[in-house]
Design an enzyme around this catalytic site. Structure first.
Site, PDB file in Angstrom:
ATOM      1  N   HIS A   1      45.661  43.330  54.081  1.00 18.34           N
ATOM      2  CA  HIS A   1      45.222  42.907  52.744  1.00 18.34           C
ATOM      3  C   HIS A   1      43.780  43.318  52.453  1.00 18.34           C
ATOM      4  CE1 HIS A   1      48.867  41.125  51.605  1.00 18.34           C
ATOM      5  NE2 HIS A   1      48.800  40.066  52.383  1.00 18.34           N
TER       6      HIS A   1
ATOM      7  N   GLN B   1      51.144  42.017  37.246  1.00 13.88           N
ATOM      8  CA  GLN B   1      50.478  41.118  36.302  1.00 13.88           C
ATOM      9  C   GLN B   1      51.034  39.693  36.269  1.00 13.88           C
ATOM     10  OE1 GLN B   1      49.832  44.553  33.234  1.00 13.88           O
ATOM     11  NE2 GLN B   1      49.273  42.653  32.252  1.00 13.88           N
TER      12      GLN B   1
ATOM     13  N   TYR C   1      47.562  39.478  58.968  1.00  7.94           N
ATOM     14  CA  TYR C   1      47.637  38.041  59.261  1.00  7.94           C
ATOM     15  C   TYR C   1      47.503  37.816  60.775  1.00  7.94           C
ATOM     16  CZ  TYR C   1      49.176  37.297  54.417  1.00  7.94           C
ATOM     17  OH  TYR C   1      49.241  37.234  53.053  1.00  7.94           O
TER      18      TYR C   1
ATOM     19  N   ARG D   1      58.225  41.866  61.322  1.00  9.65           N
ATOM     20  CA  ARG D   1      57.529  42.764  60.387  1.00  9.65           C
ATOM     21  C   ARG D   1      56.390  43.430  61.139  1.00  9.65           C
ATOM     22  NH1 ARG D   1      56.482  41.751  54.573  1.00  9.65           N
ATOM     23  NH2 ARG D   1      55.595  43.686  53.814  1.00  9.65           N
TER      24      ARG D   1
ATOM     25  N   GLU E   1      50.197  43.115  57.777  1.00 12.63           N
ATOM     26  CA  GLU E   1      49.338  42.802  56.628  1.00 12.63           C
ATOM     27  C   GLU E   1      48.011  42.144  57.001  1.00 12.63           C
ATOM     28  OE1 GLU E   1      52.333  43.543  55.976  1.00 12.63           O
ATOM     29  OE2 GLU E   1      52.383  44.274  53.927  1.00 12.63           O
TER      30      GLU E   1
HETATM   31  P1  NAP Z   1      40.119  43.709  25.350  1.00 10.30           P
HETATM   32  O1  NAP Z   1      40.594  43.627  26.741  1.00 10.30           O
HETATM   33  O2  NAP Z   1      39.961  42.476  24.573  1.00 10.30           O
HETATM   34  O3  NAP Z   1      38.736  44.512  25.380  1.00 10.30           O
HETATM   35  C1  NAP Z   1      38.009  44.798  24.251  1.00 10.30           C
HETATM   36  C2  NAP Z   1      36.666  45.416  24.635  1.00 10.30           C
HETATM   37  O4  NAP Z   1      35.971  45.709  23.461  1.00 10.30           O
HETATM   38  C3  NAP Z   1      35.795  44.506  25.457  1.00 10.30           C
HETATM   39  O5  NAP Z   1      35.171  45.291  26.453  1.00 10.30           O
HETATM   40  C4  NAP Z   1      34.762  43.982  24.450  1.00 10.30           C
HETATM   41  O6  NAP Z   1      33.616  43.823  25.238  1.00 10.30           O
HETATM   42  C5  NAP Z   1      34.680  45.096  23.421  1.00 10.30           C
HETATM   43  N1  NAP Z   1      34.480  44.614  22.053  1.00 10.30           N
HETATM   44  C6  NAP Z   1      35.096  43.592  21.423  1.00 10.30           C
HETATM   45  N2  NAP Z   1      34.668  43.496  20.152  1.00 10.30           N
HETATM   46  C7  NAP Z   1      33.774  44.487  19.955  1.00 10.30           C
HETATM   47  C8  NAP Z   1      32.985  44.889  18.846  1.00 10.30           C
HETATM   48  N3  NAP Z   1      33.052  44.268  17.696  1.00 10.30           N
HETATM   49  N4  NAP Z   1      32.160  45.924  19.019  1.00 10.30           N
HETATM   50  C9  NAP Z   1      32.084  46.581  20.197  1.00 10.30           C
HETATM   51  N5  NAP Z   1      32.798  46.231  21.270  1.00 10.30           N
HETATM   52  C10 NAP Z   1      33.647  45.194  21.159  1.00 10.30           C
HETATM   53  O7  NAP Z   1      41.069  44.619  24.505  1.00 10.30           O
HETATM   54  P2  NAP Z   1      41.795  45.987  24.840  1.00 10.30           P
HETATM   55  O8  NAP Z   1      41.029  46.795  25.815  1.00 10.30           O
HETATM   56  O9  NAP Z   1      42.109  46.572  23.525  1.00 10.30           O
HETATM   57  O10 NAP Z   1      43.114  45.533  25.537  1.00 10.30           O
HETATM   58  C11 NAP Z   1      44.086  44.789  24.814  1.00 10.30           C
HETATM   59  C12 NAP Z   1      44.908  43.959  25.750  1.00 10.30           C
HETATM   60  O11 NAP Z   1      45.766  44.763  26.524  1.00 10.30           O
HETATM   61  C13 NAP Z   1      44.045  43.157  26.684  1.00 10.30           C
HETATM   62  O12 NAP Z   1      44.500  41.839  26.750  1.00 10.30           O
HETATM   63  C14 NAP Z   1      44.228  43.826  27.975  1.00 10.30           C
HETATM   64  O13 NAP Z   1      44.166  42.908  29.053  1.00 10.30           O
HETATM   65  C15 NAP Z   1      45.617  44.435  27.851  1.00 10.30           C
HETATM   66  N6  NAP Z   1      45.680  45.626  28.701  1.00 10.30           N
HETATM   67  C16 NAP Z   1      45.751  45.435  30.012  1.00 10.30           C
HETATM   68  C17 NAP Z   1      45.752  46.506  30.825  1.00 10.30           C
HETATM   69  C18 NAP Z   1      45.843  46.316  32.314  1.00 10.30           C
HETATM   70  O14 NAP Z   1      45.664  47.238  33.048  1.00 10.30           O
HETATM   71  N7  NAP Z   1      46.132  45.147  32.805  1.00 10.30           N
HETATM   72  C19 NAP Z   1      45.671  47.779  30.332  1.00 10.30           C
HETATM   73  C20 NAP Z   1      45.593  47.959  28.953  1.00 10.30           C
HETATM   74  C21 NAP Z   1      45.581  46.846  28.152  1.00 10.30           C
HETATM   75  P3  NAP Z   1      32.216  43.351  24.677  1.00 10.30           P
HETATM   76  O15 NAP Z   1      32.532  42.308  23.647  1.00 10.30           O
HETATM   77  O16 NAP Z   1      31.495  42.870  25.886  1.00 10.30           O
HETATM   78  O17 NAP Z   1      31.610  44.578  24.126  1.00 10.30           O
HETATM   79 FE1  SF4 Z   2      55.605  41.991  39.196  1.00  9.50          FE
HETATM   80 FE2  SF4 Z   2      57.389  42.156  37.236  1.00  9.50          FE
HETATM   81 FE3  SF4 Z   2      55.192  43.680  37.175  1.00  9.50          FE
HETATM   82 FE4  SF4 Z   2      57.182  44.138  38.915  1.00  9.50          FE
HETATM   83  S1  SF4 Z   2      57.280  44.302  36.693  1.00  9.50           S
HETATM   84  S2  SF4 Z   2      55.016  44.110  39.374  1.00  9.50           S
HETATM   85  S3  SF4 Z   2      57.823  42.064  39.399  1.00  9.50           S
HETATM   86  S4  SF4 Z   2      55.268  41.464  37.075  1.00  9.50           S
END
Ligand code: NAP
Ligand code: SF4
Length: 683
Positions: free
Chosen positions: A255, A342, A169, A217, A167
């Protein structure tokens, strides 16, 4: 009785000791190692995994000295007074009939502090600190430190140690010419560069005796330029074997490599072909690793001879009873790790305690214990409205404790937002979480009513029949107020992901949060859905040589990126890098893949209007027209909770709001499942 997974569940004889099966719980830092009272929590955490039947557990990485700590407050095992804390862990594991080894990890130039050391003073691209080059005396002292820590581990009751040689290290840094520019007997020729690794194992074996496990490892695929060639790696493996290692574990990718190796978009068991090739070369047992998350896949690769043992770290976080369930042919009850990172790695990178998105009890076993209701307490009648992640987590946990749970879901299937996520290329694992919850609902005898949208007017009936009503009705997409928002060009991400509409060849996405990124991936990946399902397609895309001819597995290999069938613009109003809030360990992959597909990312956008021509924007005073066929809205969410009304809290049954219905801002499945589980444990 014939076992369904005969190879995986067969014992592994190491000569002086026998492991009860071929499952190794791989090393993973949890954040408990250095927290106050953390060792007690770690004892419970590992004890539970040992009780769950794991053949051998490896702890998170512990440094042999101060300079080797990953961060200033990371754990080290250097003094005898530190041994007692570890005795709690080994006792808990042995009490459950398990075995555990301590991983010794010297961070080298990846150390996130100014005392970092390395073979040469070359800064890594992922740490701001330039390391100090170790003197020859310093190298000798570091070898002694590794040996000393192994002796302390032995005194603490560990069954062995794992020497972290991969990795990127410290040990790996000595091995690769990329990071080792020394001119003494620890640098120059390959023979010299591997001296550090070989001497650690040789001297360690001499001191700890024959009956102590030493896992090494071995970095079998560096995935960086200037890494080792296959011939060099094989020669090192042979020398490590001769130096006294008991087992060799597989390491994939430094990494700093810009290739994903464990995230959800990596196909299952994508790298076992590498271990398979090493198996021809060595005689001691080999462990394979990376994205192996079901007993089926583990059995398949062991049965075809890729390795002798399988390492799984995150899958054991997701389900402590993985092995028991597999051995009792209940693999459909396994809570599968979806590779999202996550709640595990993303937490660790933010110096937060690890957990698991699908199992919030992981690393929180003491605080979130699933206690059944006491005999004196009658189960309550609970209605749950909404079968998304929050509602499902609540319903299954509450029913498991002894409550009588009825679940109402408006649509024809359970899963809520997971049903959208699973359609995104690279997120296929979400199918598993839905499968798991479906099985849990059956097992816990939750009464499920699909196609049962609960109207406000039905509140009186709910109130009559239930002691508690849990509102888990989720979210509804936000519709921003932009001139022309009702134009036929405008689509909701729901329409797109559910396949309701045929999307044109040029698209602007309003909103660049998690869903905006997912949608951009969905729209640009028609041609390579196989990327996360097929290791050959994956390897071609990332430029990996799985035939082990290229140095480091990457040198001289051209990537094969399929062109996107659409021109996509991804937009946000705020200023700054897009995807800043995506997970630390996966955000860069999402950004890189969209860049490959030539997605145009724009920040600081003001949306002026939408008309037949497309989307009119203003960017820092400059007007632009994006002449697109469709505009998809991914502008976040609003809570959907018309059922909930403050006044009914006083009169009727107890109402509870969870998940997106409670707070929509920055909601994700991690928070939803955590909140549902926590409520169920306190009811
Ligand atoms: P979000 O992460 O809160 O993003 C919303 C987007 O819309 C932002 O880019 C925001 O940027 C824009 N926005 C907000 N209000 C707006 C408005 N009135 N007019 C125009 N643009 C606006 O929400 P989401 O994409 O719906 O995701 C929902 C949740 O699911 C989030 O917490 C996200 O982290 C999670 N999620 C995570 C993943 C992952 O891969 N980890 C994947 C899918 C969803 P601006 O305000 O800059 O325009
Ligand atoms: Fe990590 Fe749980 Fe997501 Fe697996 S499911 S990657 S253990 S958070």
């Amino acid at each position: 009785m014939t076992l369904k997974y005969p190879t995986l569940l067969s014992p592994l004889n190491l000569g002086f000791t026998t492991l009860k099966n071929r499952v190794l719980m791989g090393s993973m830092h949890t954040g408990l190692e250095e927290s106050f009272g953390g060792h007690k929590k770690l004892s419970t955490f590992f004890g539970k995994r040992a009780k769950g039947g794991v053949g051998l557990i490896v702890t998170g990485g512990i440094s042999p000295n101060f300079a080797g700590r990953v961060s200033p407050f990371s754990s080290q095992l250097t003094y005898f007074w530190q041994v007692w804390k570890h005795r709690q862990i080994t006792a808990a594991v042995h009490h459950e009939g398990g075995k555990i080894v301590l991983q010794i990890l010297h961070a080298g130039r990846y150390a996130y502090h100014p005392w970092a050391v390395a073979p040469s003073a070359i800064k890594s691209p992922i740490s701001p600190f330039r390391p100090r080059a170790l003197s020859e005396r310093g190298v000798e002292k570091t070898i002694s430190d590794f040996v000393h820590t192994a002796l302390l581990a032995q005194a603490a009751g560990y069954d062995g140690v794992e020497v972290m040689g991969s990795e990127g290290y410290l040990i790996n840094e000595f091995i690769a010419a990329r990071t080792n520019k020394r001119r003494d007997r620890f640098g120059g020729s390959y023979e010299n560069r591997i001296r550090f690794a070989v001497e650690i194992v040789r001297r360690m074996r001499k001191e700890v005796g024959e009956k102590f496990i030493i896992i090494y490892r071995l970095s079998m695929l560096d995935l960086v330029e200037g890494g080792s060639t296959w011939e060099e790696i094989v020669s090192l493996g042979k020398k490590i074997e001769a130096a006294g290692a008991t087992l060799i574990n597989t390491g994939i990718g430094w990494h700093e490599a810009r290739i994903p190796t464990i995230a959800t978009m990596v196909p299952r068991a994508a790298f076992t072909a590498i271990t398979r090739q090493m198996k021809k070369e060595l005689t001691i047992p080999l462990i394979t690793t990376n994205r192996i998350n079901t007993p089926e896949i583990a059995e398949e690769l062991l049965a075809r001879g890729d390795a002798d043992m399988v390492s799984m770290a995150r899958p054991l976080l997701a389900d402590a009873d993985f092995v028991i369930k597999a051995s009792e042919e209940r693999s459909d009850e396994i809570n599968t790790c979806i590779g999202c990172n996550q709640a595990c790695l993303d937490h660790v990178f933010k110096a937060k305690r690890a957990s698991c998105l699908v199992n919030p009890q992981a690393c929180h076993e003491e605080e979130l214990q699933a206690r059944p209701l006491p005999a004196s307490q009658k189960g309550k009648r609970v209605a749950v409205v909404g079968a998304g992640p929050a509602g499902l987590a609540f319903a299954t946990t509450a029913a498991n404790r002894g409550h009588h749970v009825t679940l109402f879901e408006g649509s024809k299937e359970i899963g809520g937002q997971f049903n959208l996520a699973k359609r995104v290329p690279g997120k296929e694992e979400f199918h598993e979480t839905i499968r798991y919850f479906k099985r849990m609902l059956e097992l816990e005898r939750v009464e499920v009513h699909l196609n049962s949208y609960v109207e406000i007017k039905e509140r009186a009936t709910l109130e009559k029949n239930f002691d508690h009503v849990v509102v888990a009705t989720g979210v509804t997409p936000r519709r921003p107020t932009i001139k022309g928002i009702n134009h036929p060009k405008v689509l909701s991400y729901l329409d797109v992901l559910t396949g309701k509409v045929k999307v044109g060849t040029s698209v602007a996405i309003i909103g660049a949060g998690g869903i905006g990124f997912d949608l951009a991936t969905f729209l640009t990946s028609d041609e390579d859905h196989a990327l996360s399902l097929n290791e050959t397609a994956f390897a071609k895309y990332w430029g990996i040589d799985l035939t082990v001819k290229a140095r480091g597995g990457v040198e001289g290999i051209k990537r094969e990126i399929l062109k996107s069938l659409r021109q996509v613009y991804l937009l946000q109003r705020s200023e700054g890098k897009l995807g800043e809030k995506l997970g630390k360990t996966t955000g860069w992959v999402h950004r890189a893949m969209l860049k490959d597909k030539q997605v145009i990312m724009m920040d600081a956008v003001t949306y002026e209007k939408i008309d037949d021509q497309g989307l009119h924007i203003d960017r820092k005073g400059k007007k632009e027209l994006l002449a697109v066929e469709h505009i998809v809205i991914c502008a976040g969410q609003e809570s959907k909770r018309e059922l909930f009304n403050e006044d009914i809290k006083i009169k009727g049954p107890q109402y509870h709001l969870i998940g997106g219905a409670d707070v929509a801002v920055e909601l994700d499945a991690k928070r939803a499942i955590h909140q549902g589980t926590r409520l169920a444990l306190t009811l």
